[in-house]
Design a protein around this motif. Structure first.
Motif, PDB file in Angstrom:
ATOM      1  N   LEU A  92       0.796  -1.232   0.000  1.00  0.00           N
ATOM      2  CA  LEU A  92       0.000   0.000   0.000  1.00  0.00           C
ATOM      3  C   LEU A  92       0.829   1.285   0.000  1.00  0.00           C
ATOM      4  N   GLN A  93       1.900   1.321   0.769  1.00  0.00           N
ATOM      5  CA  GLN A  93       2.640   2.562   0.971  1.00  0.00           C
ATOM      6  C   GLN A  93       3.067   3.244  -0.327  1.00  0.00           C
ATOM      7  N   PRO A  94       3.604   2.535  -1.313  1.00  0.00           N
ATOM      8  CA  PRO A  94       4.008   3.217  -2.553  1.00  0.00           C
ATOM      9  C   PRO A  94       2.834   3.695  -3.413  1.00  0.00           C
ATOM     10  N   LYS A  95       1.618   3.320  -3.058  1.00  0.00           N
ATOM     11  CA  LYS A  95       0.443   3.734  -3.847  1.00  0.00           C
ATOM     12  C   LYS A  95       0.034   5.173  -3.537  1.00  0.00           C
ATOM     13  N   TYR A  96       0.615   5.742  -2.484  1.00  0.00           N
ATOM     14  CA  TYR A  96       0.321   7.132  -2.132  1.00  0.00           C
ATOM     15  C   TYR A  96       1.312   8.046  -2.838  1.00  0.00           C
ATOM     16  N   GLU A  97       0.795   9.127  -3.412  1.00  0.00           N
ATOM     17  CA  GLU A  97       1.624  10.101  -4.114  1.00  0.00           C
ATOM     18  C   GLU A  97       1.575  11.415  -3.347  1.00  0.00           C
ATOM     19  N   VAL A  98       2.733  11.906  -2.955  1.00  0.00           N
ATOM     20  CA  VAL A  98       2.791  13.163  -2.219  1.00  0.00           C
ATOM     21  C   VAL A  98       2.712  14.316  -3.204  1.00  0.00           C
ATOM     22  N   VAL A  99       1.725  15.172  -2.984  1.00  0.00           N
ATOM     23  CA  VAL A  99       1.536  16.347  -3.810  1.00  0.00           C
ATOM     24  C   VAL A  99       1.597  17.556  -2.888  1.00  0.00           C
ATOM     25  N   PRO A 100       2.553  18.450  -3.092  1.00  0.00           N
ATOM     26  CA  PRO A 100       2.654  19.613  -2.207  1.00  0.00           C
ATOM     27  C   PRO A 100       1.359  20.429  -2.257  1.00  0.00           C
ATOM     28  N   TYR A 101       0.935  20.901  -1.109  1.00  0.00           N
ATOM     29  CA  TYR A 101      -0.272  21.719  -1.089  1.00  0.00           C
ATOM     30  C   TYR A 101       0.026  23.073  -1.714  1.00  0.00           C
ATOM     31  N   ARG A 102      -0.999  23.674  -2.240  1.00  0.00           N
ATOM     32  CA  ARG A 102      -0.845  24.963  -2.906  1.00  0.00           C
ATOM     33  C   ARG A 102      -0.887  26.062  -1.861  1.00  0.00           C
ATOM     34  N   THR A 103       0.123  26.901  -1.855  1.00  0.00           N
ATOM     35  CA  THR A 103       0.153  28.002  -0.896  1.00  0.00           C
ATOM     36  C   THR A 103      -0.757  29.125  -1.380  1.00  0.00           C
ATOM     37  N   SER A 104      -1.202  29.933  -0.454  1.00  0.00           N
ATOM     38  CA  SER A 104      -2.069  31.051  -0.815  1.00  0.00           C
ATOM     39  C   SER A 104      -1.271  32.083  -1.598  1.00  0.00           C
ATOM     40  N   GLU A 105      -1.972  32.886  -2.340  1.00  0.00           N
ATOM     41  CA  GLU A 105      -1.308  33.892  -3.154  1.00  0.00           C
ATOM     42  C   GLU A 105      -1.539  35.292  -2.602  1.00  0.00           C
ATOM     43  N   TYR A 106      -1.809  35.375  -1.294  1.00  0.00           N
ATOM     44  CA  TYR A 106      -1.982  36.678  -0.665  1.00  0.00           C
ATOM     45  C   TYR A 106      -0.644  37.399  -0.635  1.00  0.00           C
ATOM     46  N   ARG A 107      -0.716  38.687  -0.832  1.00  0.00           N
ATOM     47  CA  ARG A 107       0.511  39.475  -0.753  1.00  0.00           C
ATOM     48  C   ARG A 107       0.963  39.529   0.687  1.00  0.00           C
ATOM     49  N   LEU A 108       2.230  39.543   0.864  1.00  0.00           N
ATOM     50  CA  LEU A 108       2.770  39.666   2.213  1.00  0.00           C
ATOM     51  C   LEU A 108       2.653  41.107   2.669  1.00  0.00           C
ATOM     52  N   TYR A 109       2.152  41.280   3.851  1.00  0.00           N
ATOM     53  CA  TYR A 109       2.045  42.617   4.428  1.00  0.00           C
ATOM     54  C   TYR A 109       3.052  42.736   5.551  1.00  0.00           C
ATOM     55  N   GLN A 110       3.675  43.877   5.618  1.00  0.00           N
ATOM     56  CA  GLN A 110       4.623  44.105   6.699  1.00  0.00           C
ATOM     57  C   GLN A 110       3.886  44.781   7.836  1.00  0.00           C
ATOM     58  N   LEU A 111       4.077  44.268   9.012  1.00  0.00           N
ATOM     59  CA  LEU A 111       3.479  44.838  10.198  1.00  0.00           C
ATOM     60  C   LEU A 111       4.331  46.024  10.623  1.00  0.00           C
ATOM     61  N   ARG A 112       3.711  47.175  10.726  1.00  0.00           N
ATOM     62  CA  ARG A 112       4.454  48.370  11.130  1.00  0.00           C
ATOM     63  C   ARG A 112       4.245  48.581  12.622  1.00  0.00           C
ATOM     64  N   ILE A 113       5.321  48.564  13.348  1.00  0.00           N
ATOM     65  CA  ILE A 113       5.276  48.788  14.784  1.00  0.00           C
ATOM     66  C   ILE A 113       5.740  50.193  15.033  1.00  0.00           C
ATOM     67  N   PRO A 114       4.858  50.995  15.655  1.00  0.00           N
ATOM     68  CA  PRO A 114       5.276  52.395  15.906  1.00  0.00           C
ATOM     69  C   PRO A 114       6.418  52.434  16.907  1.00  0.00           C
ATOM     70  N   ASP A 115       7.278  53.416  16.738  1.00  0.00           N
ATOM     71  CA  ASP A 115       8.381  53.526  17.694  1.00  0.00           C
ATOM     72  C   ASP A 115       7.873  54.104  19.007  1.00  0.00           C
ATOM     73  N   GLU A 116       8.692  54.101  20.043  1.00  0.00           N
ATOM     74  CA  GLU A 116       8.326  54.513  21.384  1.00  0.00           C
ATOM     75  C   GLU A 116       7.792  55.949  21.420  1.00  0.00           C
ATOM     76  N   LYS A 117       8.428  56.869  20.717  1.00  0.00           N
ATOM     77  CA  LYS A 117       8.047  58.288  20.763  1.00  0.00           C
ATOM     78  C   LYS A 117       6.682  58.517  20.145  1.00  0.00           C
ATOM     79  N   ALA A 118       6.355  57.752  19.100  1.00  0.00           N
ATOM     80  CA  ALA A 118       5.091  57.939  18.414  1.00  0.00           C
ATOM     81  C   ALA A 118       3.919  57.494  19.283  1.00  0.00           C
TER      82      ALA A 118
END
Length: 120
Positions: A92-118
């Motif tokens: 049975l084991q060789p009958k399974y085929e590993v197919v990588p899952y499809r990653t999302s195509e969302y754009r990466l957003y950078q989290l902006r952390i305000p500095d202490e003074k702000a």
């Protein structure tokens, strides 16, 4: 071994055509093998055979479980030899085929952390 122990009564194997002789006990056989997003290890397959209720998929049809939610697969522990179990898993084991899952195509957003003074 897979045929000899009657596994073909309820299971089909992806990539292997069923013969006319195989009459499934289920309205639709449970297909083993095929595409999967991760490797099916020998250990997982052994566990699935010796304790079929160990890890039932959430998509497992209710019609294939008993009233208490257990798998209807018969307990083969007193019937299967260890050698036969190894042969079935090796089949049975060789009958399974590993197919990588499809990653999302969302754009990466950078989290902006305000500095202490702000913040003041």
């Amino acid at each position: 071994m897979f045929t000899e122990y009657g596994c073909v009564d309820c299971h089909a194997v992806k990539g292997i055509d069923a013969t006319q002789r195989e009459a499934y006990r289920l309205s639709q056989p449970i297909v083993l093998g095929g595409k999967n997003t991760r490797v099916k290890t020998y250990a997982e397959l052994v566990t699935s055979i010796i304790n079929p209720s160990h890890k039932l998929s959430r998509r497992y049809p209710v019609s294939l479980t008993s009233k208490d939610g257990e798998s209807r697969m018969p307990n083969m522990n007193d019937v299967l030899t260890v050698s036969d179990l190894i042969d079935i898993v090796a089949f049975l084991q060789p009958k399974y085929e590993v197919v990588p899952y499809r990653t999302s195509e969302y754009r990466l957003y950078q989290l902006r952390i305000p500095d202490e003074k702000a913040r003041d």
